[in-house]
Design a protein around this motif. Structure first.
Motif, mmCIF file in Angstrom:
data_model
loop_
_atom_site.group_PDB
_atom_site.id
_atom_site.type_symbol
_atom_site.label_atom_id
_atom_site.label_comp_id
_atom_site.label_asym_id
_atom_site.label_seq_id
_atom_site.Cartn_x
_atom_site.Cartn_y
_atom_site.Cartn_z
ATOM 1 N N ASN A 32 -12.957 9.685 -2.883
ATOM 2 C CA ASN A 32 -13.079 8.308 -2.403
ATOM 3 C C ASN A 32 -13.140 8.260 -0.882
ATOM 4 O O ASN A 32 -13.917 7.488 -0.314
ATOM 5 N N ASN A 33 -12.323 9.088 -0.208
ATOM 6 C CA ASN A 33 -12.349 9.118 1.252
ATOM 7 C C ASN A 33 -13.696 9.620 1.772
ATOM 8 O O ASN A 33 -14.224 9.104 2.751
ATOM 9 N N ARG A 34 -14.258 10.617 1.104
ATOM 10 C CA ARG A 34 -15.574 11.134 1.514
ATOM 11 C C ARG A 34 -16.668 10.097 1.273
ATOM 12 O O ARG A 34 -17.608 9.983 2.064
ATOM 13 N N GLU A 35 -16.559 9.348 0.195
ATOM 14 C CA GLU A 35 -17.533 8.288 -0.083
ATOM 15 C C GLU A 35 -17.473 7.230 1.012
ATOM 16 O O GLU A 35 -18.502 6.728 1.460
ATOM 17 N N TRP A 36 -16.264 6.895 1.462
ATOM 18 C CA TRP A 36 -16.114 5.929 2.547
ATOM 19 C C TRP A 36 -16.793 6.451 3.806
ATOM 20 O O TRP A 36 -17.492 5.705 4.487
ATOM 21 N N GLN A 37 -16.592 7.732 4.115
ATOM 22 C CA GLN A 37 -17.191 8.310 5.318
ATOM 23 C C GLN A 37 -18.713 8.297 5.253
ATOM 24 O O GLN A 37 -19.378 8.148 6.276
ATOM 25 N N SER A 38 -19.274 8.440 4.056
ATOM 26 C CA SER A 38 -20.732 8.466 3.931
ATOM 27 C C SER A 38 -21.349 7.097 4.194
ATOM 28 O O SER A 38 -22.551 7.009 4.426
ATOM 29 N N THR A 39 -20.551 6.034 4.157
ATOM 30 C CA THR A 39 -21.081 4.693 4.409
ATOM 31 C C THR A 39 -21.052 4.324 5.887
ATOM 32 O O THR A 39 -21.532 3.266 6.256
ATOM 33 N N LEU A 40 -20.499 5.197 6.739
ATOM 34 C CA LEU A 40 -20.352 4.880 8.159
ATOM 35 C C LEU A 40 -21.659 5.084 8.920
ATOM 36 O O LEU A 40 -22.470 5.924 8.562
ATOM 37 N N PRO A 41 -21.837 4.322 10.003
ATOM 38 C CA PRO A 41 -23.012 4.540 10.849
ATOM 39 C C PRO A 41 -22.855 5.823 11.667
ATOM 40 O O PRO A 41 -21.841 6.515 11.568
ATOM 41 N N ASN A 42 -23.833 6.107 12.493
ATOM 42 C CA ASN A 42 -23.795 7.290 13.357
ATOM 43 C C ASN A 42 -22.530 7.279 14.222
ATOM 44 O O ASN A 42 -22.034 6.210 14.579
ATOM 45 N N PRO A 43 -22.017 8.457 14.584
ATOM 46 C CA PRO A 43 -20.767 8.517 15.357
ATOM 47 C C PRO A 43 -20.787 7.734 16.669
ATOM 48 O O PRO A 43 -19.777 7.183 17.068
ATOM 49 N N GLU A 44 -21.928 7.656 17.328
ATOM 50 C CA GLU A 44 -21.968 6.938 18.598
ATOM 51 C C GLU A 44 -21.884 5.418 18.408
ATOM 52 O O GLU A 44 -21.515 4.695 19.329
ATOM 53 N N ASN A 45 -22.203 4.920 17.223
ATOM 54 C CA ASN A 45 -22.128 3.485 16.946
ATOM 55 C C ASN A 45 -20.873 3.098 16.174
ATOM 56 O O ASN A 45 -20.720 1.944 15.805
#
Length: 167
Positions: A32-45
């Motif tokens: 679930n934590n990895r799925e959340w991370q996959s929904t994030l925008p690019n690190p600079e944004n």
């Protein structure tokens, strides 16, 4: 209908069944934590991840030590603590504790991105209740951070293998 089902299967992670229930619950939380991370925008944004820290008062009536440990753990993963929530030592069912319900409300309303707790027994010592909480948090999607992963510092066997998390 088949295309919709195929997309649904692609979206949902599949977990192999584990003979150890603690290992299954750990895999579910990490997935679930990895799925959340996959929904994030690019690190600079990306903005800083916000957490609510949740602790249960010790026998002496204070949760300060646990809250400071949780704050340090959140800062170690470059997150920020938005709220501190505590409960008095009480009911095993998390839905009977006002502090836990407040932490879930903050998560559901989007004030925080995740909940940080010391170990899984703070949420519930029952496997079924803990699994329901992990699935509810994973359905947001949101993060559930444990300082001591499943099997370490809890009622479960300390031989439960650890899954390396990268937050």
């Amino acid at each position: 209908m088949d295309l919709g089902n195929q997309r649904q299967r692609e979206w949902q992670p599949t977990l192999r069944t584990a003979s150890n229930r603690g290992l299954y619950l750990q895999r579910l939380r990490v997935s679930n934590n990895r799925e959340w991370q996959s929904t994030l925008p690019n690190p600079e944004n990306r903005r800083q991840t916000r957490y609510v820290t949740y602790a249960v008062n010790c026998k002496n009536g204070s949760a300060d030590e646990d809250l400071s440990t949780l704050r340090k753990c959140v800062e170690d993963v470059k997150g920020a603590v938005g709220y501190y929530v505590t409960d008095s030592y009480g009911a095993n069912d998390p839905n009977d504790r006002p502090g836990w319900l407040e932490a879930c409300r903050l998560l559901q309303l989007g004030f925080v991105d995740g909940i940080a707790v010391m170990n899984r027994d703070v949420i519930s010592p029952s496997d079924n209740q803990y699994e329901a909480v992990v699935q509810w948090i994973g359905g947001r999607p949101a993060l559930l951070m444990l300082v001591w992963p499943e099997g370490i510092g809890s009622r479960m066997s300390p031989v439960t293998p650890r899954i390396r998390e990268r937050l």
